[in-house]
Scaffold this active site. Structure first.
Site, PDB file in Angstrom:
ATOM      1  N   ARG A   1       3.604  -0.982  41.120  1.00 42.46           N
ATOM      2  CA  ARG A   1       4.847  -1.554  40.586  1.00 42.46           C
ATOM      3  C   ARG A   1       5.616  -0.470  39.838  1.00 42.46           C
ATOM      4  NH1 ARG A   1       3.989  -5.650  35.737  1.00 42.46           N
ATOM      5  NH2 ARG A   1       4.917  -4.040  34.435  1.00 42.46           N
TER       6      ARG A   1
ATOM      7  N   HIS B   1       4.398 -14.780  32.267  1.00 49.51           N
ATOM      8  CA  HIS B   1       4.935 -13.732  31.393  1.00 49.51           C
ATOM      9  C   HIS B   1       6.193 -13.110  31.983  1.00 49.51           C
ATOM     10  CE1 HIS B   1       2.694 -11.470  34.386  1.00 49.51           C
ATOM     11  NE2 HIS B   1       3.368 -10.394  34.024  1.00 49.51           N
TER      12      HIS B   1
ATOM     13  N   ASP C   1       7.485  -9.139  31.955  1.00 52.47           N
ATOM     14  CA  ASP C   1       6.750  -7.885  31.751  1.00 52.47           C
ATOM     15  C   ASP C   1       7.046  -7.238  30.395  1.00 52.47           C
ATOM     16  OD1 ASP C   1       5.386  -7.974  34.193  1.00 52.47           O
ATOM     17  OD2 ASP C   1       7.134  -7.198  35.255  1.00 52.47           O
TER      18      ASP C   1
ATOM     19  N   HIS D   1       6.799 -14.730  35.581  1.00 50.01           N
ATOM     20  CA  HIS D   1       5.994 -14.798  36.798  1.00 50.01           C
ATOM     21  C   HIS D   1       4.515 -14.895  36.461  1.00 50.01           C
ATOM     22  CE1 HIS D   1       6.443 -10.543  35.771  1.00 50.01           C
ATOM     23  NE2 HIS D   1       5.274 -10.335  36.349  1.00 50.01           N
TER      24      HIS D   1
HETATM   25  C1  SIN Z   1       2.603  -8.437  37.546  1.00 52.94           C
HETATM   26  O1  SIN Z   1       3.363  -7.498  37.712  1.00 52.94           O
HETATM   27  O2  SIN Z   1       2.602  -9.122  36.532  1.00 52.94           O
HETATM   28  C2  SIN Z   1       1.640  -8.789  38.668  1.00 52.94           C
HETATM   29  C3  SIN Z   1       2.278  -9.643  39.682  1.00 52.94           C
HETATM   30  C4  SIN Z   1       1.385  -9.819  40.876  1.00 52.94           C
HETATM   31  O3  SIN Z   1       0.332  -9.182  40.983  1.00 52.94           O
HETATM   32  O4  SIN Z   1       1.747 -10.621  41.739  1.00 52.94           O
END
Ligand code: SIN
Length: 285
Positions: A265, A101, A103, A250
Site C-alpha cells: 500500500r 478504521h 488509516d 475500511h
Molecule cells: C488496510 O490498509 O487497512 C488493509 C486493507 C486490506 O488489507 O484490505
C-alpha cells in the site's frame, strides 16, 4: 498526449466505482490524473483490475496525488519505506486493518488517501469493506449532529503499535502519535461533512466524562457498521483499491486462514482535519 478513454462504473449506490481503460504502470497525463481524482471525490473509493505495477510504478502513481507517508512501524519491502506490506499466511493470527478504521488517524495530519495493490489473494474470502462517512454523518438526527459538531476526539496509536504486525518491522521508529481531531470534519476538497471517529484509533471524546465518552463512541462505532453505508470489494490478483481516508473507513475481513493474501500500500499525506462553519459549507456547495 491524448487522455485514454477512462470509464467509471458506479458499483454501489452509496460508495465505490470501478475504473477501466487506464494502465497505471504508465506515466499518465494530468488530464487522466484529474479524472481519477474526480472519480475518487465522487465515489470515495475506486477500484482498478488487472494492474501489473511494480513498486516504483506504484509509488509514482501515488505521488501524483501528494507526498507519500512513511509509517513509523509497519513493515515495508527493503529499500521502499513508502510502501507498507499487507501480508497474511498460515502463521497469521491477526491481520492489519481487521477493525473499522481510517488509516493512521492518530497522526497530526492524517492521510488523504491510500492505494492498495494486492498481488496474491485467496480464491475466496479476504474482501475489504468500505463505509461512507458522509452518509454516516447525514444519517444522524439533527440534535445529534448539532451536539457532535463542536466536539473533538483523541486518536491514539500506542495500543495498536504494540501488536505483532508492527513489532519486528525493520527500521521501526519509536513514535506513538496521539492527536485531537474534530468528531465531524469538513472535507477540504468537497466541503462536505463527514464523521471522523473510528474504533481502531479513537479512544476518547474530549470534554465528556469517561462514561459519556465511552457510550457515545460505542454508539457511533455501531452506527457506522450499518451495511447500508458500505460496499464490499472482492479482490483478484492485481486489483487496486484507492480510498479517500477523509470520508471513508475500511475493514479487512480475515476469513481465509491459512491461505496467503499479499500486497503493498502507499499512503498519501493529508491535511490537519478541521470543522468548518455553515458559511464555508455554503460556499463550497
Ligand atoms: C488496510 O490498509 O487497512 C488493509 C486493507 C486490506 O488489507 O484490505
Amino acid at each position: 498526449m491524448t487522455a485514454p478513454a477512462l470509464r467509471v462504473r458506479q458499483i454501489n449506490p452509496v460508495l465505490g466505482a470501478e475504473i477501466s481503460g487506464v494502465d497505471l504502470s504508465q506515466d499518465l497525463s494530468d488530464e487522466t490524473i484529474g479524472q481519477i481524482r474526480q472519480a475518487l471525490l465522487d465515489h470515495l473509493v475506486i477500484f482498478f483490475r488487472d494492474q501489473e505495477i511494480d513498486y516504483d510504478q506504484h509509488k509514482a502513481f501515488g505521488r501524483r496525488f501528494g507526498s507519500l507517508h512513511v509509517h513509523p512501524r509497519a513493515p515495508s519491502p527493503e529499500g521502499h519505506p513508502e510502501l507498507l506490506v499487507i501480508h497474511a499466511d498460515e502463521n497469521s493470527k491477526r491481520v492489519a486493518g481487521q477493525g473499522w478504521h481510517s488509516d493512521v488517524s492518530c497522526d497530526e495530519t492524517p492521510p488523504m488517501g491510500s492505494i492498495l495493490h494486492l498481488t496474491q489473494v485467496p480464491d475466496t474470502g479476504g474482501d475489504t469493506l468500505f463505509a461512507n462517512m458522509y452518509a454516516a454523518y447525514e444519517a444522524l438526527s439533527k440534535p445529534m449532529k448539532h451536539f457532535l459538531e463542536g466536539l473533538s476526539a483523541r486518536h491514539e496509536s500506542a495500543h495498536i503499535y504494540r501488536g505483532n504486525y508492527y513489532k519486528n518491522a525493520q527500521g521501526a521508529r519509536d513514535e506513538q502519535p496521539s492527536n485531537l481531531h474534530p468528531v465531524v470534519r469538513t472535507h477540504p476538497e468537497t466541503g462536505r461533512r463527514a464523521l471522523f471517529v473510528n474504533s481502531a484509533f479513537t479512544t476518547r471524546i474530549d470534554g465528556l466524562t469517561r462514561g459519556e465518552s465511552k457510550s457515545l463512541l460505542n454508539y457511533l462505532f455501531h452506527h457506522i457498521e450499518n451495511p447500508a453505508l458500505q460496499v464490499r470489494f472482492q479482490w483478484r490478483p492485481n486489483s487496486i483499491a484507492f480510498w479517500d481516508n477523509r470520508c471513508t473507513q475500511h475493514l479487512a475481513v480475515f476469513d481465509y486462514w491459512p491461505k496467503v493474501r499479499h500486497g503493498v500500500r502507499v499512503t498519501i499525506e493529508g491535511d490537519r482535519p478541521y470543522f468548518d462553519s455553515e458559511d464555508a459549507q455554503r460556499k463550497a456547495s
